[in-house]
Scaffold this active site. Structure first.
Site, short mmCIF file in Angstrom:
data_model
loop_
_atom_site.label_atom_id
_atom_site.label_comp_id
_atom_site.label_asym_id
_atom_site.label_seq_id
_atom_site.Cartn_x
_atom_site.Cartn_y
_atom_site.Cartn_z
NE ARG A 64 -37.50 64.26 -28.22
CZ ARG A 64 -37.43 63.14 -28.65
NH1 ARG A 64 -36.70 62.99 -29.78
NH2 ARG A 64 -38.35 61.92 -28.17
CB CYS A 67 -31.50 58.33 -28.75
SG CYS A 67 -32.06 56.82 -29.21
#
Length: 281
Positions: free
Chosen positions: A174, A232
């Protein structure tokens, strides 16, 4: 602030009748059945904590998927959990503390002390063959006072202008922009360093020893006195990174909106690629 308590120590506290508030944060992306898992089996005395309704508020997409709860709402939640001022609180999940760390961080941010993560979570408790309870439990209302601000936070502008180390706690793919299952744009905040939270844990989902964590973060550029911030996907697992940093002897600021907020804000730049091999988009 304290970080970890192991299953043996928790069991001894409970056997000795020492006042301990237990919070069960059974939550994981893609699994909406946390409460059912709790009802089926939990540590005796634990109260269920709902990630979406108790550990987050809800706003526009540019605020992120898990904005921090309002202070007044969280104060009511903390008292509903049965927490009194000065209580020892132990929090666990069944996902390597990834979800439990959000509650740990929020209680620390709210100025409470003596807050611990159960190292290894429910799996460690089960592995020690300790007793489990079934059904839902409630607590007598507590009297803890909540005042946000005991831990540092930053917003998107703070992340954009961060002059220290900015750690991205998501999975490497990611960060690199190879996949993005949740948010509208793939990649990472320019200048951020990839630091997946999974690398904070041993094979049994307990945290690595402090010296190993310190070496891990040193390899990412973290040093004593360095300004460190963490994000995050939605601000949940970044709290896990902050817990690992504290075990290693470092402190860090949280960007609560994280990638879910950043990628929803028009004009925010995005980078892709590996650490040190970035492509700006």
């Amino acid at each position: 602030m304290s970080v970890l308590m192991n299953a043996a120590t928790l069991n001894e506290r409970l056997k000795a009748g020492m006042r301990t508030v237990l919070l069960d944060v059974r939550w994981a992306l893609g699994d909406p059945h946390g409460r059912e898992h709790y009802v089926a089996a939990h540590i005796p005395g634990a109260v269920y904590v709902d990630m979406d309704s108790e550990l987050a508020s809800h706003g526009a997409p540019q605020d992120g998927r898990h904005p921090l709860p309002a202070e007044a709402d969280f104060a009511q939640t903390v008292r509903r959990w049965g927490i009194n001022t000065g209580d020892t609180v132990v929090i666990y999940d069944d996902a390597g503390s990834a979800a439990a760390a959000r509650a740990w961080w929020l209680l620390g941010y709210a100025g409470l002390a003596n807050i611990y993560l159960l190292d290894g979570g429910l799996a460690a408790w089960r592995s020690a063959q300790l007793p489990l309870a079934h059904g839902a439990e409630t607590a007598l209302a507590g009297d803890a006072v909540v005042q946000f601000g005991a831990k540092q936070t930053i917003d998107g502008d703070g992340a954009a202008g961060w002059e220290g180390i900015l750690l991205d706690s998501r999975a490497g793919e990611r960060y690199r922009g190879e996949v993005e299952p949740m948010d509208p744009r793939a990649g990472h905040i320019p200048g951020a360093v990839s630091a997946p939270t999974t690398e904070n844990l041993a094979a049994d989902k307990t945290f690595l020893p402090a010296d190993q964590l310190r070496a891990r973060f040193a390899g990412l550029g973290v040093a004593d006195g360095a300004a460190v911030a963490v994000y995050c996907g939605s601000g949940v697992t970044a709290a896990h990174q902050i817990a690992a940093l504290e075990i290693a002897g470092f402190t860090a600021a949280l960007y609560p909106g994280s990638w879910s907020a950043w990628s929803n804000q028009a004009g925010r730049p995005v980078e892709t690629g590996h650490n040190g091999d970035r492509v700006e988009t």
